[in-house]
Scaffold this active site. Structure first.
Site, PDB file in Angstrom:
ATOM      1  CE1 TYR A 108      -3.613   2.685   0.954  1.00  0.00           C
ATOM      2  CE2 TYR A 108      -1.772   3.626   2.159  1.00  0.00           C
ATOM      3  CZ  TYR A 108      -3.027   3.750   1.606  1.00  0.00           C
ATOM      4  OH  TYR A 108      -3.697   4.943   1.701  1.00  0.00           O
ATOM      5  CD  GLU A 153      -6.076   4.258  -0.859  1.00  0.00           C
ATOM      6  OE1 GLU A 153      -6.075   4.493   0.363  1.00  0.00           O
ATOM      7  OE2 GLU A 153      -7.083   3.844  -1.482  1.00  0.00           O
TER       8      GLU A 153
END
Length: 393
Positions: A109, A197
């Site tokens: 991530y 993101e």
């Protein structure tokens, strides 16, 4: 402002961040054509909606041929997509992304956010990619590494390298990951994002890093600097009441409760919602009409509030400063006459000329029988919560 994944991909690819080849389609046949044009053996068909949890809801499907891509897209277009973020009604799928599949060895991530406590941007990374970062933060917070960076200087090279190393990457793949992390930080700053993101960031079987997914949210306050955002607008994805409020210059956010709120000032609006909850009620919205409340603004605000069928009572909480209380009372009375208060409306006014305002409201009681004045904020909260319960026992 939230944008769709395929739109976020355009920005990331333009910034030099590696992503699988892909294209957007708005019909099953077009999805098949995009698959053929990619020249890949397999692809992922992904519903383009403003909601997470698509994979678990059937909004992400693998396809090994143009025909499979067409069929997968048609299934997504056929019915609303229901995820944990959409509510039971789901949201319609109007477009799909067809992107080449990636043979993934590891998932990570990477995300840039605003660190509210420090008041600066921050880059977050985690070795637990492919999982919602909120879930990681809840179950294994030590798996998240955060690096704040200066909004003018940007993320420094050593910071990006440290973040890549914290993921357990070494050598060439660590260098690639650091470059990608730096690129995401530049995208975040250049586009006035509140969130940038990549989840997951994949390390492929042949040892390269590639962004498999992308999500960008823009800060609406910076829209004047970004005329290019107009091409990303999706009016159909907006809550109709929120879109109407924006057109009228009102700050409105729909919530799930039964008590409508009409307040002047963001801080007072937050306090109003808090005290409603303190007395056992649930606010149906955040609505800030601004300091200078006008009759037209009040009328439009009530139209918006009463368009929500969940609203069983309304609390008006106004502090008369820029606009004096008696003028606000006159605006409310005019709004009641034009809109028609068919549900209980509790009014708490405080500030300049408040006594005159209370007399005006008292004199209008025969014309507006559902309007109830309150002496203070606690009294207003008690009355509106009681009214909402009686309307929906």
């Amino acid at each position: 402002m939230n944008i769709l994944e395929y739109q976020a991909r355009e920005i990331l690819v333009a910034a030099g961040i590696p992503m699988p080849p892909g294209g957007v389609a708005r019909s099953g046949a077009e999805a098949g054509s995009v698959f053929s044009s990619l020249g890949v053996e397999s692809a992922v068909v992904k519903a383009q909606v403003h909601a997470g949890g698509r994979g678990k809801a059937g909004g992400v499907k693998f396809a090994r041929s143009a025909q499979e891509a067409c069929e997968a897209a048609n299934r997504m277009f056929a019915a609303p997509l229901v995820t944990h973020q959409t509510g039971p009604g789901g949201v319609p799928v109007k477009a799909v992304l067809v992107a080449g599949s990636v043979e993934i060895a590891s998932e990570f991530y990477v995300g840039a956010v605003i660190d509210r406590r420090r008041g600066v941007p921050a880059m977050m990374v985690s070795s637990q990619g492919g999982v919602e970062i909120e879930e990681v933060a809840r179950t294994n917070p030590s798996a998240i590494r955060t690096e704040p960076f200066h909004p003018l200087v940007g993320l420094q090279g050593y910071q990006a390298r440290n973040l890549a190393a914290s993921l357990g990457l070494r050598g060439r793949v660590a260098t690639e990951a650091a470059a990608l992390i730096s690129g995401l930080a530049r995208v975040f700053l250049a586009n006035d994002c509140t969130l940038a993101e990549i989840n997951p960031l994949a390390m492929t079987a042949d040892g390269h890093t590639v962004a498999v997914d992308a999500k960008l949210n823009f800060d609406d306050s910076a829209a004047y600097r970004h005329p290019e955002w107009a091409k990303f607008a999706d009016p159909g994805a907006e809550n109709p009441a929120e879109a109407r409020a924006k057109q009228a210059g009102l700050n409105y956010i729909a919530l799930d409760g039964q008590i409508g709120c009409l307040v002047n000032g963001a801080g007072l609006a937050m306090s109003t919602m808090d005290i409603i909850k303190l007395h056992g009620g649930e606010p149906a919205n955040f609505l800030d009409v601004g300091g200078g409340v006008t009759a037209q603004g009040a009328i439009e605000a009530f139209h918006i509030l009463l368009s929500d069928p969940k609203v069983k009572a309304v609390l008006v909480n106004i502090f008369g400063g820029i606009a004096k209380c008696d003028l606000i009372a006159e605006a409310l009375i005019q709004a009641g006459r034009e809109v028609g208060f068919r549900i209980p409306v509790v009014v708490r006014l405080e500030g300049t000329n408040v006594e005159k305002a209370r007399k005006l409201l008292a004199n209008a009681a025969s014309q507006l029988p559902t309007l109830t004045p309150a002496t203070d904020l606690s009294d207003a909260a008690e009355k509106v919560v009681t009214a909402a319960r009686q309307a929906n026992p």
